[in-house]
Design an enzyme around this catalytic site. Structure first.
Site, PDB file in Angstrom:
ATOM      1  NE  ARG A 102      42.694  90.610 -17.616  1.00  0.00           N
ATOM      2  CZ  ARG A 102      42.053  91.178 -18.367  1.00  0.00           C
ATOM      3  NH1 ARG A 102      42.516  91.471 -19.586  1.00  0.00           N
ATOM      4  NH2 ARG A 102      40.711  91.285 -18.442  1.00  0.00           N
ATOM      5  CG  HIS A 129      36.149  88.734 -17.471  1.00  0.00           C
ATOM      6  ND1 HIS A 129      36.782  89.409 -16.532  1.00  0.00           N
ATOM      7  CD2 HIS A 129      36.422  89.446 -18.704  1.00  0.00           C
ATOM      8  CE1 HIS A 129      36.932  90.637 -17.066  1.00  0.00           C
ATOM      9  NE2 HIS A 129      37.111  90.627 -18.387  1.00  0.00           N
ATOM     10  CD  GLN A 132      33.460  92.850 -19.707  1.00  0.00           C
ATOM     11  OE1 GLN A 132      34.612  93.162 -19.934  1.00  0.00           O
ATOM     12  NE2 GLN A 132      32.325  93.543 -20.108  1.00  0.00           N
ATOM     13  CG  ASP A 219      34.675  86.781 -25.337  1.00  0.00           C
ATOM     14  OD1 ASP A 219      35.475  87.968 -25.930  1.00  0.00           O
ATOM     15  OD2 ASP A 219      35.218  85.948 -24.659  1.00  0.00           O
ATOM     16  CB  CYS A 259      33.792  91.438 -22.762  1.00  0.00           C
ATOM     17  SG  CYS A 259      34.643  90.344 -23.562  1.00  0.00           S
ATOM     18  NE  ARG A 287      35.447  95.108 -16.295  1.00  0.00           N
ATOM     19  CZ  ARG A 287      36.533  94.645 -16.948  1.00  0.00           C
ATOM     20  NH1 ARG A 287      36.569  94.426 -18.211  1.00  0.00           N
ATOM     21  NH2 ARG A 287      37.466  94.275 -16.116  1.00  0.00           N
TER      22      ARG A 287
HETATM   23  N1  NVA Z   1      37.412  85.336 -23.807  1.00  0.00           N
HETATM   24  C1  NVA Z   1      38.418  86.788 -23.721  1.00  0.00           C
HETATM   25  C2  NVA Z   1      37.756  87.937 -22.802  1.00  0.00           C
HETATM   26  C3  NVA Z   1      38.857  89.121 -23.044  1.00  0.00           C
HETATM   27  C4  NVA Z   1      38.585  90.132 -21.947  1.00  0.00           C
HETATM   28  C5  NVA Z   1      39.761  86.108 -23.525  1.00  0.00           C
HETATM   29  O1  NVA Z   1      40.047  85.515 -22.527  1.00  0.00           O
HETATM   30  O2  NVA Z   1      40.895  86.658 -24.045  1.00  0.00           O
HETATM   31  N1   CP Z   2      37.081  93.406 -21.469  1.00  0.00           N
HETATM   32  C1   CP Z   2      38.188  93.334 -20.831  1.00  0.00           C
HETATM   33  O1   CP Z   2      38.757  92.647 -19.678  1.00  0.00           O
HETATM   34  O2   CP Z   2      39.238  94.035 -21.377  1.00  0.00           O
HETATM   35  P1   CP Z   2      40.636  94.108 -21.146  1.00  0.00           P
HETATM   36  O3   CP Z   2      41.310  92.631 -21.794  1.00  0.00           O
HETATM   37  O4   CP Z   2      41.063  95.116 -22.051  1.00  0.00           O
HETATM   38  O5   CP Z   2      40.892  94.217 -19.894  1.00  0.00           O
END
Ligand code: NVA
Ligand code: CP
Length: 303
Positions: A102, A129, A132, A219, A259, A287
């Protein structure tokens, strides 16, 4: 499947193969049937951003598959001190059987795959993502019975979630309609891909996007790494809240997904969130199952 870097790399058939295996693994997990497909294998997990779901579901998942995980944060490792990804890739490949990462830039994930010699799984970048959205598609199919021909609508930022939903939704035969303010549209690469499909719509009118939708997804307006833009974004996204008025445009039996984490009162109202909690938390559970399928299909087939 060699890696999971982005859904753009997959065919619709490959996506469905992941969902089918995920359904099977979910069934087996629920019925106490063990499935040690990755016995003794190690998943390296790199987190350069925060996580709850991704962190826990990958670690629980690899354990359920008979393997184990090693977690690296940017802080406390040489990654945070600037060690080049080419070197991290070549070192970790000698210790682990697969890497989940990540991070911010998609290029870092692609480079990890390019310079390393083990499967790489994208656990979120600024661009996409994919894990997800595999879980999202699995959840829609679980509740609606199929994906083909359903209308998926995304309201909000042209970010990682919107990008993966557009690609994943179109590849599995859904109609996809997205609403975002000007200046927050998906990147050109995504628009070029979506432009090949008649069943894709991009608008700045959330009501239009939600019309007749089977699934409404949103989101956060401010993603990780964009914190200093929060105020500007709150102003730009005013009117893009998934609320009762917007849901009245969708089909009466439409389901809402998110998500998570969610900001109630911003992109979604408390009422809509709670009314659709059964879908949202099944999505979170999925997930685990979807990622186990991804690990089996990548790490299980690696030499
Ligand atoms: N769009 C959000 C998704 C988190 C799972 C982010 O990138 O923070
Ligand atoms: N939706 C998701 O990826 O959650 P986290 O940021 O908690 O991993």
């Amino acid at each position: 499947m060699k890696h999971l870097l982005k859904l753009l790399d997959m065919t619709g058939e490959e996506i469905i193969e992941v969902l089918n295996l995920a359904d099977q693994l979910k069934y087996e997990t629920k019925h106490g049937i063990e499935h040690h497909h990755l016995k003794g294998k190690c998943l390296g997990m790199i987190f350069e951003k925060s996580s709850t779901r991704t962190r826990v579901s990958f670690e629980v998942g690899i354990n359920q598959l008979g393997g184990y995980a090693v977690v690296l944060g940017a802080e406390g490792s040489q990654i945070g001190r600037g060690e080049p990804v080419q070197d991290t890739a070549r070192v970790l490949s000698r210790y682990v059987d697969g890497i989940m990462i990540r991070t911010f830039e998609q290029k870092e994930v692609e480079d990890l795959a390019k310079f390393g010699s083990v499967p790489v799984i994208n656990g979120l970048t600024d661009f996409c993502h994919p894990c997800q959205v595999l879980a999202d598609l699995m959840t829609v199919r679980e509740f609606k019975g199929s994906l083909d021909g359903l209308k998926l609508c995304f309201i909000g930022d042209g970010n990682n979630m919107m990008n993966s939903l557009v690609v994943g939704g179109l590849k599995v035969g859904m109609t996809v309609s997205v609403a975002c303010p000007e200046g927050y549209r998906p990147p050109q690469e995504i628009l070029d891909f979506a432009g090949q499909y008649d069943c894709f719509e991009l608008t700045d009118d959330p009501m239009q996007a939600a019309k007749g939708a089977d699934v409404v997804i949103t989101d956060v307006w401010t993603s990780m790494g964009q914190e200093e833009e929060r105020q500007k974004r709150e102003a730009a996204f005013a009117g893009y809240c998934v609320d009762e008025k917007l849901m009245a445009q969708a089909k009466p039996d439409a389901m809402v997904q998110h998500c998570l984490p969610a900001h109630r009162g911003e992109e979604i109202t408390e009422e809509i969130f709670e009314a659709h909690a059964q879908y949202i938390f099944e999505e979170a559970e999925n997930r685990l199952h979807a990622q186990k399928a991804v690990m089996v299909l990548t790490m299980g087939q690696a030499e």
